[in-house]
Design a protein around this motif. Structure first.
Motif, short mmCIF file in Angstrom:
data_model
loop_
_atom_site.label_atom_id
_atom_site.label_comp_id
_atom_site.label_asym_id
_atom_site.label_seq_id
_atom_site.Cartn_x
_atom_site.Cartn_y
_atom_site.Cartn_z
N GLU A 156 14.43 20.79 -23.86
CA GLU A 156 14.06 21.36 -22.54
C GLU A 156 13.02 20.53 -21.63
N THR A 157 13.10 20.78 -20.50
CA THR A 157 12.36 20.15 -19.65
C THR A 157 11.05 20.77 -19.68
N LEU A 158 10.06 19.81 -19.19
CA LEU A 158 8.72 20.62 -19.17
C LEU A 158 8.38 20.90 -17.71
N GLY A 159 7.66 21.75 -17.02
CA GLY A 159 7.35 22.08 -15.86
C GLY A 159 6.14 21.21 -15.47
N PHE A 160 6.04 20.95 -14.19
CA PHE A 160 5.05 20.20 -13.49
C PHE A 160 3.75 21.03 -13.74
N GLN A 161 3.48 22.05 -13.67
CA GLN A 161 2.47 22.79 -14.06
C GLN A 161 1.87 22.79 -15.39
N GLU A 162 2.80 22.83 -16.43
CA GLU A 162 2.44 22.52 -17.76
C GLU A 162 1.87 21.33 -18.04
N VAL A 163 2.40 20.09 -17.49
CA VAL A 163 1.86 18.93 -17.46
C VAL A 163 0.39 18.88 -16.91
N SER A 164 0.36 19.43 -15.87
CA SER A 164 -0.98 19.36 -15.09
C SER A 164 -2.13 19.94 -16.06
N GLN A 165 -1.75 21.13 -16.65
CA GLN A 165 -2.55 21.93 -17.28
C GLN A 165 -3.01 21.21 -18.66
N LEU A 166 -1.99 20.50 -19.31
CA LEU A 166 -2.14 19.62 -20.40
C LEU A 166 -3.10 18.53 -20.37
N LEU A 167 -2.97 17.94 -19.12
CA LEU A 167 -3.53 16.79 -18.71
C LEU A 167 -5.13 17.04 -18.26
N TRP A 168 -5.43 18.36 -17.75
CA TRP A 168 -6.36 18.72 -17.33
C TRP A 168 -7.51 19.13 -18.70
N ALA A 169 -6.75 19.83 -19.73
CA ALA A 169 -7.28 20.13 -20.82
C ALA A 169 -7.82 18.69 -21.55
N ALA A 170 -6.99 17.65 -21.48
CA ALA A 170 -6.86 16.52 -22.38
C ALA A 170 -8.27 15.72 -21.78
N GLN A 214 0.87 -1.28 -0.17
CA GLN A 214 -0.09 -0.01 -0.04
C GLN A 214 0.75 1.39 0.03
N ALA A 215 1.86 1.09 0.80
CA ALA A 215 2.76 2.33 0.95
C ALA A 215 3.46 2.72 -0.49
N GLU A 216 3.94 1.47 -0.88
CA GLU A 216 4.77 1.44 -2.39
C GLU A 216 3.77 2.14 -3.42
N ALA A 217 2.39 1.73 -3.34
CA ALA A 217 1.50 2.27 -4.24
C ALA A 217 1.19 3.55 -4.08
N ALA A 218 1.14 4.13 -2.77
CA ALA A 218 0.88 5.38 -2.59
C ALA A 218 2.02 6.42 -3.19
N GLU A 219 3.26 5.78 -2.96
CA GLU A 219 4.57 6.41 -3.46
C GLU A 219 4.34 7.06 -4.72
N LYS A 220 3.82 5.94 -5.43
CA LYS A 220 3.66 6.01 -7.09
C LYS A 220 2.53 6.92 -7.61
N VAL A 221 1.77 7.60 -6.73
CA VAL A 221 0.72 8.31 -7.01
C VAL A 221 1.05 9.85 -7.03
N ILE A 222 1.19 10.55 -7.72
CA ILE A 222 1.43 11.74 -8.08
C ILE A 222 0.13 13.00 -7.99
N LYS A 223 0.22 13.80 -7.21
CA LYS A 223 -0.79 14.74 -6.92
C LYS A 223 -0.48 15.66 -7.87
N LEU A 224 -1.10 16.25 -8.76
CA LEU A 224 -0.78 17.34 -9.74
C LEU A 224 -1.33 18.72 -9.25
N PRO A 225 -0.57 19.76 -9.63
CA PRO A 225 -1.04 21.10 -8.99
C PRO A 225 -2.38 21.47 -9.67
N LEU A 226 -3.24 22.17 -9.06
CA LEU A 226 -4.51 22.48 -9.83
C LEU A 226 -4.22 23.20 -11.11
N PRO A 227 -5.34 23.17 -12.11
CA PRO A 227 -5.08 23.72 -13.40
C PRO A 227 -5.45 25.16 -13.04
N LYS A 228 -5.04 25.97 -14.06
CA LYS A 228 -5.55 27.43 -14.16
C LYS A 228 -6.70 27.78 -15.01
#
Ligand SMILES: Cc1cc2nc3c(=O)[nH]c(=O)nc-3n(C[C@H](O)[C@H](O)[C@H](O)COP(=O)(O)O)c2cc1C
Length: 227
Positions: A58-72, A21-35
């Motif tokens: 170039e690296t993509l940011g956490f917020q950018e990824v969050s926004q893209l997934l939300w839009a998806a 359970q701890a391992e599974a919890a570790e592998k879940v990433i909470k994304l920042p709220l989209p704008k």
């Protein structure tokens, strides 16, 4: 003696359960709220949108990824029916599952992740940078290798065909993915990023890379900073 063994076994079982359970919890990433607001109007995004196939290293940011997934396909609230999704879906069935193939994102280690729209999280499905494999599966379209991430839309056809039969398969599921893909295109434009829809790939190979069983891949959308 037997009783002692049983107690030991039960203890071991509990430890294993807690650890997994701890391992599974570790592998879940909470994304920042989209704008929900930006300086780019929807008209501007539509006007400027183009398929972009070359990206900077170039690296993509956490917020950018969050926004893209939300839009998806993230959660939206209409004030009447409550929680709904970012793209329209025939019958409100939502047959699409969204995966993220991460190569170079700040704060997210390389791997294949499943996006959960309900809680806006990513769950690790497979570790490692699989861009090379996904490129090969995409008939060597090199934008997949260059892009820091790719979104992959896959459909569980039975969700829609259960209600709509063949029409669901031939029309509604492909129509659904069209709307979701356009959302990603416009969101990328608004973030100053570039993407392209890839429909030419080996279904079998993509399913292998992502370890998909009852889902059919429909779109691969690499995203990066335009060169
Ligand atoms: C269903 C679909 C599949 C596509 N597949 C590919 C593809 O495999 N590779 C590619 O480079 N572009 C692909 N494209 C992008 C189109 O080539 C592109 O949208 C078209 O040339 C128009 O250019 P624009 O998007 O810049 O307006 C696809 C687009 C759609 C809608």
């Amino acid at each position: 003696m037997k009783k002692q063994m049983r107690v030991k076994f039960l203890n071991l079982l509990v430890v294993c359960l807690v650890l997994s359970q701890a391992e599974a919890a570790e592998k879940v990433i909470k994304l920042p709220l989209p704008k929900y607001k930006s300086d780019t109007s929807v008209e501007e995004a539509i006007f400027k949108r183009r398929s972009i196939r070359r990206y900077k290293e170039e690296t993509l940011g956490f917020q950018e990824v969050s926004q893209l997934l939300w839009a998806a396909g993230g959660k939206t609230i209409d004030g009447v029916t409550g929680a709904t999704r970012a793209y329209p879906s025939a019958g409100g069935i939502y047959p699409l599952e969204i995966y993220l193939v991460v190569g170079n994102v700040k704060g997210i280690s390389p791997g294949v992740y499943h996006y959960s729209w309900h809680d806006h999280t990513l769950s690790l499905k497979k570790e490692g940078d699989l861009r090379q494999e996904l490129t090969a599966a995409s008939l060597n379209q090199r934008m997949v290798l260059e892009a820091p991430v790719s979104l992959v839309f896959a459909a569980v056809y039975s969700r829609t065909t259960l209600r709509y039969g063949r029409r669901g398969e031939l029309r509604y599921v492909p129509m659904d993915v069209g709307g979701a893909g356009q959302n990603v295109h416009l969101q990328a434009e608004s973030l100053g990023l570039g993407t392209v829809i890839i429909g030419a790939f080996s279904d079998r190979a993509v399913k292998e890379v992502l370890e998909l069983k009852d889902e059919e891949p429909l779109y691969i959308m690499p995203v990066g900073r335009p060169r």
